[in-house]
Design a protein around this motif. Structure first.
Motif, PDB file in Angstrom:
ATOM      1  N   GLU A 198      17.987   7.873 -22.825  1.00 37.37           N
ATOM      2  CA  GLU A 198      16.360   7.704 -22.928  1.00 37.37           C
ATOM      3  C   GLU A 198      15.877   7.242 -21.745  1.00 37.37           C
ATOM      4  N   MET A 199      16.642   7.198 -20.729  1.00 41.75           N
ATOM      5  CA  MET A 199      15.806   6.806 -19.280  1.00 41.75           C
ATOM      6  C   MET A 199      16.084   7.739 -18.301  1.00 41.75           C
ATOM      7  N   GLY A 200      16.746   9.064 -18.876  1.00 42.51           N
ATOM      8  CA  GLY A 200      17.093  10.007 -17.906  1.00 42.51           C
ATOM      9  C   GLY A 200      18.046   9.703 -16.894  1.00 42.51           C
ATOM     10  N   LYS A 201      17.903  10.631 -15.854  1.00 36.31           N
ATOM     11  CA  LYS A 201      18.948  10.395 -14.914  1.00 36.31           C
ATOM     12  C   LYS A 201      18.625   8.979 -14.166  1.00 36.31           C
ATOM     13  N   ILE A 202      19.893   7.928 -14.244  1.00 41.71           N
ATOM     14  CA  ILE A 202      19.663   6.919 -13.488  1.00 41.71           C
ATOM     15  C   ILE A 202      19.592   6.893 -12.113  1.00 41.71           C
ATOM     16  N   LEU A 203      18.945   6.395 -11.517  1.00 40.79           N
ATOM     17  CA  LEU A 203      18.549   6.285 -10.017  1.00 40.79           C
ATOM     18  C   LEU A 203      18.829   5.255  -9.150  1.00 40.79           C
ATOM     19  N   PHE A 204      18.547   3.961  -9.714  1.00 37.67           N
ATOM     20  CA  PHE A 204      18.307   2.770  -8.988  1.00 37.67           C
ATOM     21  C   PHE A 204      18.559   1.388  -9.943  1.00 37.67           C
ATOM     22  N   PHE A 205      19.484   0.428  -9.548  1.00 37.37           N
ATOM     23  CA  PHE A 205      19.630  -0.902  -9.922  1.00 37.37           C
ATOM     24  C   PHE A 205      19.211  -1.706  -8.991  1.00 37.37           C
TER      25      PHE A 205
END
Length: 372
Positions: free
Chosen positions: A184-191
């Protein structure tokens, strides 16, 4: 403020409780808390009767699947107080010299170790040798080598080793994990993870490297390490880190004051985190994907956790973290339940490997490759 325990309590004390939802979906997220358990509960002895041990004991009074049945402490007066308060019989009370005798006590199935970090390793080995399951507070040890030895000892003894990752059962946290897994957030990029507070008493064990194994990173920074892993859903493959130390009198050699660290993941996602003993109001997680985001603040305090995503506010109901944790851990031990986010010893070792690498990166000033 004397400890992380006080920090975590105070940072959320003023938070407003969010509306509770009554839908079946919300209720199922705390199923272990709500259900009536008919069989024999997990009978637990708490080792270490300090402030957090007390918090766990209080939370266990409303558990459905776990029951406080024993205590282990080096302070006789505390044992007497707990006996009276929690109706614990004399035969279930031990000190640090004689607790190996739990081997012959059928009233105790598991021991929750809540002592200074450096004691976790030897105490876990002794509990495992006695044939009892181990629940160990985090960090599980002072380095990955000790952690691996703890895992091996428990495997050889055929007992469970679980680490006190209470956030792995927290409903709002699990909703973000669900959303990420569902794409639901698409590709995870950053934390981003911010974990810190101003530590008080300079004479406490947390500022003694022989007992703590480190400073803020061991105590509070581990939340951002662990959070980065379960939020992104991957284990890091490299780390860089920088240390800032402004008070060398209070934060002596072996005790980190502030460390900024960065993690890289196989998918290309990156994490930027801060661990400190010198700044208050740092308890937040932010997860960013190409189709959405999630934010928790407070992210790891005792609750209520607060957060929102690109879809709106998170409104899952708050349950006392330690109550939920102990019921869920009882289900793991008694019923073989598989948690959404693992809490086994191997998970604890991964965090220790990352902490070891962070300390190495600080010392060398170089990127450290990881294989956890």
């Amino acid at each position: 403020m004397n400890s992380r325990r006080n920090f975590l309590q105070k940072i959320t004390a003023s938070a407003l409780a969010w509306p509770l939802l009554s839908s079946a979906t919300q209720a199922s997220s705390i199923n272990a808390y709500n259900r009536t358990y008919q069989s024999q509960p997990l009978r637990v002895a708490i080792m270490g009767l300090g402030s957090y041990g007390t918090r766990v004991a209080e939370a266990m009074q409303t558990c459905k699947m776990a029951k406080l049945t024993g205590v282990i402490s080096g302070t006789p007066s505390k044992i007497k107080d707990w006996q009276s308060k929690y109706n614990i019989p004399e035969k279930n009370c031990y000190n640090y010299e004689n607790f190996d005798r739990i081997k012959d006590n059928p009233d105790i199935d598991a021991v929750y170790i809540i002592t200074p970090n450096a004691l976790h390793h030897p105490q876990t080995l002794r509990v495992a040798k006695a044939g009892k399951h181990v629940i160990c507070e985090k960090p599980m040890a002072i380095n990955a080598k000790e952690g691996k030895e703890m895992v091996d000892a428990c495997k050889n003894a055929k007992v469970h080793l679980l680490i006190g990752y209470r956030m792995h059962f927290e409903p709002k946290t699990l909703e973000i994990v669900r959303m990420r897994k569902a794409g639901e957030m698409g590709k995870i990029l950053f934390f981003e993870g911010l974990s810190g507070f101003k530590i008080g008493d300079p004479n406490q064990w947390r500022l003694n490297p022989k007992l703590s194994g480190g400073g803020a990173m061991m105590d509070i920074g581990i939340y951002s390490i662990n959070g980065a892993r379960y939020m992104i859903g991957e284990d890091p493959i490299w780390v860089t880190a920088q240390e800032t130390k402004n008070n060398r009198e209070k934060f002596k050699d072996g005790i980190d004051e502030t460390i900024q660290f960065q993690l890289g993941f196989p998918s290309g996602a990156v994490a930027s985190c801060l661990s400190t003993y010198s700044m208050n109001n740092l308890d937040s997680f932010f997860l960013n994907g190409d189709n959405g985001y999630a934010k928790l603040q407070p992210a790891t305090g005792y609750g209520p956790i607060q957060g929102r995503t690109h879809k709106g506010e998170l409104t899952q109901p708050h349950v006392t973290h330690q109550t939920l944790q102990m019921d869920e851990m009882a289900a793991i031990i008694l019923q073989g339940k598989k948690p959404e986010v693992p809490v086994n010893g191997e998970e604890g070792v991964k965090d220790m490997q990352i902490i070891d690498a962070i300390f190495q990166a600080v010392k060398t000033g170089k990127k450290v490759d990881l294989k956890v």
